[in-house]
Motif scaffolding. Structure first.
Motif: not given
Length: 164
Positions: A47, A70, A104-105, A124-128, A130-131
């Motif tokens: 990521d 984006n 995204d992210y 890339r950091e996917i919020p908790e 959204m995991k």
């Protein structure tokens, strides 16, 4: 070369991919025909990414990095130097603007200008929320609350007492 493809059948059977289909339909709207300045795109981890642009001759104050949703825009404007006379000018000092579409992210972490290379680190950091998460399946009769089965008279009395 642009081909017109109708993505309507795909739009009907997918949810949340509108941005992707818009990008495919618009073709090269985010890419420029210009190849200046040249750049490298590296993947440093699952990521983590790095964009390296060759910006020889530009100082930090002459380069702007703007991160929008984006979209990453890197632009450079060289100050006019009329006090110098060149016999041959081979080092490009023209203004530039490079646009990079970001997923995204994806967030810009840091930027560094060293030895004529501008390095931009992206993560890339996917919020908790959204995991992926497992959803438990259970009916109203199978759910247990405080050792009592949901829907029983004892449970309703216990819930009423707790609410009071």
């Amino acid at each position: 070369m642009r081909t017109n493809v109708d993505f309507t059948p795909f739009r009907r059977s997918t949810i949340g991919f509108d941005r992707l289909f818009d990008l495919l339909e618009n073709g090269t709207s985010l890419t420029s025909a210009e190849n200046y300045p040249p750049f490298d795109l590296e993947q440093e981890g699952e990521d983590r990414y790095r964009i390296s642009l060759a910006v020889a001759g530009f100082r930090e104050e002459e380069i702007d990095i703007i991160a929008k949703q984006n979209l990453l825009v890197v632009s450079g404007r060289k100050a006019e130097q009329n006090d110098r006379s060149f016999v041959h000018r081979g080092i490009a000092t023209r203004s530039f603007e490079r646009r990079f579409a970001l997923g995204d992210y994806v967030q810009v972490r840091e930027a560094e200008l060293k030895d004529g290379l501008l390095s931009i680190v992206l993560v890339r950091e996917i919020p908790e929320e959204m995991k992926p998460r497992k959803i438990e399946i259970g009916g109203s009769q199978a759910r247990q609350i405080g050792g009592l089965q949901a829907g029983s008279a004892e449970n309703e009395n216990a819930e009423n007492e707790a609410a009071a």
